[in-house]
Motif scaffolding. Structure first.
Motif, PDB file in Angstrom:
ATOM      1  N   GLU A  65       0.830  -1.207   0.000  1.00 18.49           N
ATOM      2  CA  GLU A  65       0.000   0.000   0.000  1.00 18.49           C
ATOM      3  C   GLU A  65       0.861   1.252   0.000  1.00 18.49           C
ATOM      4  N   GLY A  66       2.178   1.058   0.174  1.00 10.98           N
ATOM      5  CA  GLY A  66       3.089   2.193   0.185  1.00 10.98           C
ATOM      6  C   GLY A  66       3.061   2.971   1.482  1.00 10.98           C
ATOM      7  N   SER A  67       2.565   2.312   2.542  1.00  8.62           N
ATOM      8  CA  SER A  67       2.489   2.942   3.859  1.00  8.62           C
ATOM      9  C   SER A  67       2.512   1.839   4.914  1.00  8.62           C
ATOM     10  N   LEU A  68       2.443   2.238   6.170  1.00  8.06           N
ATOM     11  CA  LEU A  68       2.337   1.273   7.276  1.00  8.06           C
ATOM     12  C   LEU A  68       0.882   1.107   7.711  1.00  8.06           C
ATOM     13  N   ALA A  69      -0.060   1.319   6.790  1.00  4.93           N
ATOM     14  CA  ALA A  69      -1.482   1.146   7.091  1.00  4.93           C
ATOM     15  C   ALA A  69      -1.739  -0.255   7.632  1.00  4.93           C
ATOM     16  N   GLY A  70      -2.512  -0.347   8.705  1.00  7.51           N
ATOM     17  CA  GLY A  70      -2.821  -1.628   9.328  1.00  7.51           C
ATOM     18  C   GLY A  70      -1.870  -1.988  10.448  1.00  7.51           C
ATOM     19  N   TRP A  71      -0.749  -1.284  10.550  1.00  7.92           N
ATOM     20  CA  TRP A  71       0.276  -1.551  11.555  1.00  7.92           C
ATOM     21  C   TRP A  71       0.371  -0.396  12.549  1.00  7.92           C
ATOM     22  N   SER A  80       9.893   1.633   3.222  1.00  7.86           N
ATOM     23  CA  SER A  80      11.111   1.875   2.449  1.00  7.86           C
ATOM     24  C   SER A  80      11.180   0.946   1.252  1.00  7.86           C
ATOM     25  N   ALA A  81      11.598   1.488   0.120  1.00  5.49           N
ATOM     26  CA  ALA A  81      11.843   0.657  -1.061  1.00  5.49           C
ATOM     27  C   ALA A  81      13.061  -0.237  -0.836  1.00  5.49           C
ATOM     28  N   ASP A  82      14.027   0.237  -0.069  1.00  5.22           N
ATOM     29  CA  ASP A  82      15.231  -0.552   0.215  1.00  5.22           C
ATOM     30  C   ASP A  82      14.914  -1.792   1.054  1.00  5.22           C
ATOM     31  N   ALA A  83      13.789  -1.760   1.786  1.00 11.70           N
ATOM     32  CA  ALA A  83      13.425  -2.866   2.674  1.00 11.70           C
ATOM     33  C   ALA A  83      12.628  -3.957   1.963  1.00 11.70           C
ATOM     34  N   LYS A  85      11.616  -7.144   0.032  1.00  8.86           N
ATOM     35  CA  LYS A  85      12.133  -8.438  -0.437  1.00  8.86           C
ATOM     36  C   LYS A  85      11.790  -8.607  -1.906  1.00  8.86           C
ATOM     37  N   ASP A  86      10.563  -8.270  -2.242  1.00 10.94           N
ATOM     38  CA  ASP A  86      10.122  -8.147  -3.624  1.00 10.94           C
ATOM     39  C   ASP A  86       9.034  -7.086  -3.637  1.00 10.94           C
ATOM     40  N   GLY A  87       8.520  -6.754  -4.794  1.00  7.99           N
ATOM     41  CA  GLY A  87       7.564  -5.667  -4.858  1.00  7.99           C
ATOM     42  C   GLY A  87       8.249  -4.327  -4.646  1.00  7.99           C
ATOM     43  N   ALA A  88       7.464  -3.324  -4.262  1.00  7.94           N
ATOM     44  CA  ALA A  88       7.983  -1.960  -4.177  1.00  7.94           C
ATOM     45  C   ALA A  88       8.405  -1.531  -2.774  1.00  7.94           C
ATOM     46  N   PHE A  89       7.816  -2.152  -1.711  1.00  8.64           N
ATOM     47  CA  PHE A  89       8.046  -1.645  -0.367  1.00  8.64           C
ATOM     48  C   PHE A  89       8.217  -2.757   0.666  1.00  8.64           C
ATOM     49  N   GLY A  90       8.934  -2.419   1.734  1.00  5.51           N
ATOM     50  CA  GLY A  90       9.020  -3.226   2.937  1.00  5.51           C
ATOM     51  C   GLY A  90       9.076  -2.269   4.107  1.00  5.51           C
ATOM     52  N   ALA A  91       9.243  -2.796   5.323  1.00  5.33           N
ATOM     53  CA  ALA A  91       9.339  -1.948   6.514  1.00  5.33           C
ATOM     54  C   ALA A  91      10.767  -1.947   7.035  1.00  5.33           C
ATOM     55  N   HIS A  92      11.229  -0.770   7.430  1.00  6.86           N
ATOM     56  CA  HIS A  92      12.593  -0.586   7.934  1.00  6.86           C
ATOM     57  C   HIS A  92      12.506  -0.204   9.406  1.00  6.86           C
ATOM     58  N   LEU A  93      13.021  -1.086  10.287  1.00  9.86           N
ATOM     59  CA  LEU A  93      13.078  -0.805  11.714  1.00  9.86           C
ATOM     60  C   LEU A  93      14.488  -0.346  12.047  1.00  9.86           C
ATOM     61  N   LYS A  94      14.593   0.878  12.553  1.00 10.21           N
ATOM     62  CA  LYS A  94      15.913   1.418  12.893  1.00 10.21           C
ATOM     63  C   LYS A  94      15.823   2.044  14.267  1.00 10.21           C
ATOM     64  N   GLY A  95      16.578   1.509  15.216  1.00 10.16           N
ATOM     65  CA  GLY A  95      16.505   1.989  16.587  1.00 10.16           C
ATOM     66  C   GLY A  95      17.714   2.787  16.994  1.00 10.16           C
ATOM     67  N   ALA A 181      16.903  -3.265  10.646  1.00 10.33           N
ATOM     68  CA  ALA A 181      16.269  -4.475  10.121  1.00 10.33           C
ATOM     69  C   ALA A 181      15.271  -4.127   9.032  1.00 10.33           C
ATOM     70  N   TYR A 182      15.245  -4.991   7.999  1.00 12.13           N
ATOM     71  CA  TYR A 182      14.247  -4.900   6.946  1.00 12.13           C
ATOM     72  C   TYR A 182      13.313  -6.097   7.084  1.00 12.13           C
ATOM     73  N   VAL A 183      11.992  -5.864   7.026  1.00 14.82           N
ATOM     74  CA  VAL A 183      11.032  -6.963   7.084  1.00 14.82           C
ATOM     75  C   VAL A 183      10.004  -6.785   5.975  1.00 14.82           C
ATOM     76  N   ASP A 184       9.510  -7.904   5.451  1.00 17.01           N
ATOM     77  CA  ASP A 184       8.565  -7.844   4.336  1.00 17.01           C
ATOM     78  C   ASP A 184       7.764  -9.147   4.282  1.00 17.01           C
ATOM     79  N   ASN A 185       6.651  -9.090   3.575  1.00 14.26           N
ATOM     80  CA  ASN A 185       5.830 -10.269   3.251  1.00 14.26           C
ATOM     81  C   ASN A 185       5.393 -11.066   4.474  1.00 14.26           C
TER      82      ASN A 185
END
Length: 198
Positions: A65-71, A80-83, A85-95, A181-185
Motif C-alpha cells: 500500500e506504500g504505507s504502514l497502514a494496518g500496523w 522503504s523501497a530498500d526494505a 524483499k520483492d515488490g515496491a516496499f518493505g518496513a525498515h526498523l531502525k533503533g 532491520a528490513y522486514v517484508d511479506n
C-alpha cells in the motif's frame, strides 16, 4: 451484482472484464446475482471464473500500500523501497540502542486453531526479536513468547496454536544495540490453508 444493497453496473460491451469488490457479510451466507436491467430488450451476457476469497488475516502484510497502514509503529520504523524483499516496499526498523524500532498488528483468529506465521527479514545489526501474544497480552508459548529474529535475508516461519480470538504480532528491537532491520511479506494462515500473499 449487489453490493451492500446497491446494484453495480456490469455493462461492459464486447470484451471480457474482471469485476471485483470487497464486502463485509453480516450473516454466514453470501448471494451473488447477475440479471438484466428489465428495459425490455434481450441482453446476452457471459459470466465465468466467479470466486469468493477471504481477506488475509494480516492487513498490508507486504506493505505494497506504500504505507504502514494496518500496523502500529514506534520510533523510527518507516516504509522503504530498500526494505522490499520483492515488490515496491518493505518496513525498515531502525533503533537507537534504547527501545528501538517497533512494529505490531493484532489479528482476529479462532481459539484452539493452529496457525503459521511467516515473514522475510534481513537484519544488519543485533537485538531484533518477535513476540506473539494473545488478546490478553500474554505470550502464546515459549520463553516469554520471544524468538530470535536476527537473520540475514531469511524467511522465518513459526507455527503456534491460538489461545483466544486474537493474535498480536509484536516485532521490535530488544534495546541491546542500534538495530537496523528490513522486514517484508508477513503472512498469517491457518495450518493447511494457502496464503493469499507471499
Amino acid at each position: 451484482a449487489v453490493l451492500a444493497g446497491k446494484w453495480c453496473d456490469a455493462n461492459t460491451y464486447g470484451e471480457w472484464t474482471q469485476i471485483s469488490f470487497v464486502v463485509s457479510p453480516t450473516t454466514n451466507a453470501l448471494f451473488i446475482t447477475l440479471c438484466g436491467a428489465g428495459n425490455g430488450e434481450y441482453e446476452i451476457a457471459y459470466l465465468d471464473d466467479v470466486s469468493v476469497t477471504e481477506a488475509p488475516l494480516i492487513s498490508n502484510g507486504d506493505f505494497e500500500e506504500g504505507s504502514l497502514a494496518g500496523w502500529e509503529k514506534w520510533q523510527s520504523t518507516t516504509i522503504s523501497a530498500d526494505a522490499a524483499k520483492d515488490g515496491a516496499f518493505g518496513a525498515h526498523l531502525k533503533g537507537d540502542g534504547g527501545w528501538g524500532g517497533m512494529l505490531n498488528q493484532t489479528m482476529t483468529v479462532e481459539a484452539g486453531k493452529e496457525y503459521k506465521l511467516s515473514f522475510w527479514i534481513n537484519v544488519n545489526a543485533t537485538g531484533v526479536n518477535l513476540q506473539v501474544m494473545n488478546g490478553a497480552g500474554a505470550a502464546i508459548e515459549g520463553a516469554g513468547g520471544w524468538f530470535d529474529a536476527n537473520k540475514k535475508d531469511t524467511k522465518v516461519e513459526w507455527t503456534f496454536t491460538a489461545t483466544d480470538d486474537k493474535v498480536k504480532v509484536n516485532f521490535c528491537g530488544s534495546g541491546s544495540a542500534p538495530e537496523d532491520a528490513y522486514v517484508d511479506n508477513f503472512s498469517l494462515v491457518a495450518v493447511g490453508e494457502t496464503p493469499d500473499a507471499p
